[in-house]
Design a protein around this motif. Structure first.
Motif, PDB file in Angstrom:
ATOM      1  N   VAL A 122       0.846  -1.293   0.205  1.00  9.08           N
ATOM      2  CA  VAL A 122      -0.046   0.052   0.247  1.00  9.08           C
ATOM      3  C   VAL A 122       1.102   1.719  -0.727  1.00  9.08           C
ATOM      4  O   VAL A 122       0.733   2.103  -0.697  1.00  9.08           O
ATOM      5  CB  VAL A 122      -0.800   0.145   1.263  1.00  9.08           C
ATOM      6  N   THR A 123       1.678   1.695   1.009  1.00 12.68           N
ATOM      7  CA  THR A 123       2.779   2.604   1.169  1.00 12.68           C
ATOM      8  C   THR A 123       3.642   2.579  -0.763  1.00 12.68           C
ATOM      9  O   THR A 123       3.269   3.801  -0.807  1.00 12.68           O
ATOM     10  CB  THR A 123       3.782   2.680   1.886  1.00 12.68           C
ATOM     11  N   ALA A 124       3.826   1.447  -1.419  1.00 18.42           N
ATOM     12  CA  ALA A 124       4.104   2.186  -2.588  1.00 18.42           C
ATOM     13  C   ALA A 124       3.439   2.751  -3.688  1.00 18.42           C
ATOM     14  O   ALA A 124       3.728   2.689  -4.433  1.00 18.42           O
ATOM     15  CB  ALA A 124       4.670   0.459  -3.408  1.00 18.42           C
ATOM     16  N   SER A 125       1.883   1.592  -3.947  1.00 15.12           N
ATOM     17  CA  SER A 125       1.224   2.454  -4.220  1.00 15.12           C
ATOM     18  C   SER A 125       0.929   3.878  -3.997  1.00 15.12           C
ATOM     19  O   SER A 125       0.209   5.242  -4.615  1.00 15.12           O
ATOM     20  CB  SER A 125       0.059   1.610  -4.515  1.00 15.12           C
ATOM     21  N   ARG A 126       0.462   4.031  -2.340  1.00 12.72           N
ATOM     22  CA  ARG A 126       0.616   5.387  -2.143  1.00 12.72           C
ATOM     23  C   ARG A 126       1.675   6.403  -2.589  1.00 12.72           C
ATOM     24  O   ARG A 126       1.420   8.165  -2.626  1.00 12.72           O
ATOM     25  CB  ARG A 126      -0.190   6.045  -0.692  1.00 12.72           C
ATOM     26  N   THR A 127       2.251   5.902  -2.474  1.00 12.68           N
ATOM     27  CA  THR A 127       3.717   6.875  -2.881  1.00 12.68           C
ATOM     28  C   THR A 127       4.221   6.844  -4.201  1.00 12.68           C
ATOM     29  O   THR A 127       4.219   8.530  -4.253  1.00 12.68           O
ATOM     30  CB  THR A 127       5.411   6.067  -2.572  1.00 12.68           C
ATOM     31  N   LEU A 128       3.238   6.223  -5.018  1.00 22.17           N
ATOM     32  CA  LEU A 128       2.816   6.550  -6.692  1.00 22.17           C
ATOM     33  C   LEU A 128       2.143   7.393  -6.901  1.00 22.17           C
ATOM     34  O   LEU A 128       2.367   8.645  -7.620  1.00 22.17           O
ATOM     35  CB  LEU A 128       2.558   5.302  -7.360  1.00 22.17           C
ATOM     36  N   LEU A 129       1.744   7.483  -6.134  1.00 26.08           N
ATOM     37  CA  LEU A 129      -0.171   8.011  -6.031  1.00 26.08           C
ATOM     38  C   LEU A 129       0.279   9.846  -5.582  1.00 26.08           C
ATOM     39  O   LEU A 129      -0.396  10.628  -6.525  1.00 26.08           O
ATOM     40  CB  LEU A 129      -0.765   7.678  -5.125  1.00 26.08           C
ATOM     41  N   GLU A 130       1.251  10.071  -4.772  1.00 20.53           N
ATOM     42  CA  GLU A 130       1.953  11.064  -4.992  1.00 20.53           C
ATOM     43  C   GLU A 130       2.818  11.304  -5.747  1.00 20.53           C
ATOM     44  O   GLU A 130       2.754  12.885  -5.773  1.00 20.53           O
ATOM     45  CB  GLU A 130       2.532  11.137  -3.529  1.00 20.53           C
ATOM     46  N   ARG A 131       3.061  10.783  -6.291  1.00 22.47           N
ATOM     47  CA  ARG A 131       4.141  10.788  -7.644  1.00 22.47           C
ATOM     48  C   ARG A 131       3.395  11.827  -8.580  1.00 22.47           C
ATOM     49  O   ARG A 131       3.429  13.205  -9.485  1.00 22.47           O
ATOM     50  CB  ARG A 131       4.841  10.439  -7.976  1.00 22.47           C
ATOM     51  N   TYR A 132       2.119  11.318  -8.643  1.00 19.72           N
ATOM     52  CA  TYR A 132       0.935  11.574 -10.291  1.00 19.72           C
ATOM     53  C   TYR A 132       0.257  12.760  -9.631  1.00 19.72           C
ATOM     54  O   TYR A 132      -0.109  13.740 -10.477  1.00 19.72           O
ATOM     55  CB  TYR A 132      -0.411  11.031 -10.225  1.00 19.72           C
ATOM     56  N   ASP A 133       0.539  13.045  -8.326  1.00 20.40           N
ATOM     57  CA  ASP A 133       0.003  14.069  -7.644  1.00 20.40           C
ATOM     58  C   ASP A 133       0.798  15.997  -7.786  1.00 20.40           C
ATOM     59  O   ASP A 133       0.290  16.527  -8.156  1.00 20.40           O
ATOM     60  CB  ASP A 133      -0.660  14.057  -6.079  1.00 20.40           C
ATOM     61  N   ALA A 134       1.098  15.308  -7.617  1.00 25.30           N
ATOM     62  CA  ALA A 134       2.171  16.141  -7.975  1.00 25.30           C
ATOM     63  C   ALA A 134       2.547  16.307  -8.961  1.00 25.30           C
ATOM     64  O   ALA A 134       3.295  18.021  -9.697  1.00 25.30           O
ATOM     65  CB  ALA A 134       3.574  16.185  -7.178  1.00 25.30           C
ATOM     66  N   ALA A 135       3.381  15.733  -9.550  1.00 31.32           N
ATOM     67  CA  ALA A 135       3.031  16.067 -11.493  1.00 31.32           C
ATOM     68  C   ALA A 135       1.692  16.958 -12.346  1.00 31.32           C
ATOM     69  O   ALA A 135       1.632  17.681 -12.718  1.00 31.32           O
ATOM     70  CB  ALA A 135       3.258  14.506 -12.153  1.00 31.32           C
ATOM     71  N   LEU A 136       0.885  15.844 -11.602  1.00 31.74           N
ATOM     72  CA  LEU A 136      -0.007  16.822 -12.673  1.00 31.74           C
ATOM     73  C   LEU A 136      -0.471  18.467 -11.145  1.00 31.74           C
ATOM     74  O   LEU A 136      -1.003  19.521 -12.364  1.00 31.74           O
ATOM     75  CB  LEU A 136      -1.778  16.596 -11.475  1.00 31.74           C
ATOM     76  N   ALA A 137      -0.413  18.706 -10.457  1.00 30.23           N
ATOM     77  CA  ALA A 137      -0.093  19.742  -9.997  1.00 30.23           C
ATOM     78  C   ALA A 137       1.118  21.009 -10.196  1.00 30.23           C
ATOM     79  O   ALA A 137       1.008  22.193 -11.053  1.00 30.23           O
ATOM     80  CB  ALA A 137       0.229  20.602  -8.196  1.00 30.23           C
ATOM     81  N   ALA A 138       2.111  20.502 -11.082  1.00 30.09           N
ATOM     82  CA  ALA A 138       3.212  21.318 -11.551  1.00 30.09           C
ATOM     83  C   ALA A 138       2.510  21.173 -13.280  1.00 30.09           C
ATOM     84  O   ALA A 138       3.676  22.179 -13.296  1.00 30.09           O
ATOM     85  CB  ALA A 138       5.061  19.961 -11.182  1.00 30.09           C
ATOM     86  N   HIS A 139       1.837  20.334 -13.246  1.00 29.44           N
ATOM     87  CA  HIS A 139       1.729  20.530 -15.400  1.00 29.44           C
ATOM     88  C   HIS A 139       0.441  19.628 -15.551  1.00 29.44           C
ATOM     89  O   HIS A 139      -0.395  18.797 -15.785  1.00 29.44           O
ATOM     90  CB  HIS A 139       3.006  19.046 -16.184  1.00 29.44           C
ATOM     91  N   PRO A 140      -0.505  21.604 -15.408  1.00 28.92           N
ATOM     92  CA  PRO A 140      -2.573  20.841 -14.949  1.00 28.92           C
ATOM     93  C   PRO A 140      -2.269  20.186 -17.018  1.00 28.92           C
ATOM     94  O   PRO A 140      -3.196  19.929 -17.217  1.00 28.92           O
ATOM     95  CB  PRO A 140      -2.574  22.700 -14.852  1.00 28.92           C
ATOM     96  N   ALA A 141      -1.503  20.912 -17.547  1.00 25.47           N
ATOM     97  CA  ALA A 141      -1.903  20.907 -19.252  1.00 25.47           C
ATOM     98  C   ALA A 141      -1.807  18.990 -19.883  1.00 25.47           C
ATOM     99  O   ALA A 141      -2.382  18.383 -19.993  1.00 25.47           O
ATOM    100  CB  ALA A 141      -1.086  21.514 -20.078  1.00 25.47           C
ATOM    101  N   LEU A 142      -1.039  18.152 -18.435  1.00 21.07           N
ATOM    102  CA  LEU A 142      -0.977  16.759 -18.528  1.00 21.07           C
ATOM    103  C   LEU A 142      -2.264  16.101 -18.330  1.00 21.07           C
ATOM    104  O   LEU A 142      -1.865  14.483 -17.362  1.00 21.07           O
ATOM    105  CB  LEU A 142       0.364  16.384 -17.829  1.00 21.07           C
ATOM    106  N   ALA A 143      -3.293  17.199 -17.466  1.00 20.06           N
ATOM    107  CA  ALA A 143      -4.107  16.286 -16.865  1.00 20.06           C
ATOM    108  C   ALA A 143      -5.066  15.075 -17.504  1.00 20.06           C
ATOM    109  O   ALA A 143      -5.739  14.329 -17.492  1.00 20.06           O
ATOM    110  CB  ALA A 143      -5.096  17.257 -16.132  1.00 20.06           C
TER     111      ALA A 143
END
Length: 184
Positions: free
Chosen positions: A57-78
């Motif tokens: 679960v921690t590995a998947s949550r860490t990945l989810l945080e990466r997606y959230d950070a990428a979406l926040a930094a690059h909204p055009a990639l949504a």
């Protein structure tokens, strides 16, 4: 020996047995029962499975945080990232469904998984300023999580191993879609 002596002996024996029975019915608490080997093994297996689930679960949550950070930094990639992020959130939730809590009498409970269905928010996870580099970072994070799930297969119980294998395969597909799939 006379009949009177035998009766006295028999009466004394019955009295002693009655006294022993009555003394066994005291208000003293019995000594705690020591768990057997089977109970100890079951507890060890439960702890190992809970630790495995928590790592997954921690590995998947860490990945989810990466997606959230990428979406926040690059909204055009949504449009490209949102479907993959939803999939990762579903994986994190599925991996934690069996619970990461151990509840044997001798064990202290561990943390239960938090909800993974939150909307993307800004995260302290560093993200490349170039969208292509951010996608490559996400692909690397997908591979890392996929590798962690694959490694966990060795010690997972059969049903959880099937889930881990599916999540690992999905992670490999996500990594492809984030890098090679973009060129097609």
């Amino acid at each position: 020996m006379t009949t009177t002596g035998r009766r006295a002996l028999l009466t004394a024996g019955v009295s002693a047995a009655a006294a022993a029975a009555v003394s066994g019915c005291t208000s003293e608490k019995p000594a705690p029962r020591k768990p057997g080997a089977a109970e100890l093994e079951a507890e060890r297996v439960a702890r190992a499975e809970a630790a495995l689930r928590l790592r997954s679960v921690t590995a998947s949550r860490t990945l989810l945080e990466r997606y959230d950070a990428a979406l926040a930094a690059h909204p055009a990639l949504a449009p490209r990232l949102n479907p993959l992020r939803r999939s990762v959130a579903a994986h994190a939730e599925a991996l934690g469904e069996g619970g990461t809590t151990v509840r044997p009498a001798t064990a202290a409970p561990t943390a239960a998984p938090a909800s993974t269905s939150a909307k993307p928010t800004a995260s302290p996870v560093p993200v490349a300023t170039d969208p292509r580099a951010a996608l490559k970072e996400l692909a690397t994070a997908e591979r890392t999580a996929s590798d962690a799930h694959t490694a966990a297969l060795l010690t997972a119980p059969p049903e959880y191993a099937r889930l881990l294998a599916s999540v690992a395969a999905a992670g490999a597909a996500h990594a492809y879609l984030l890098t090679e799939g973009a060129r097609a």
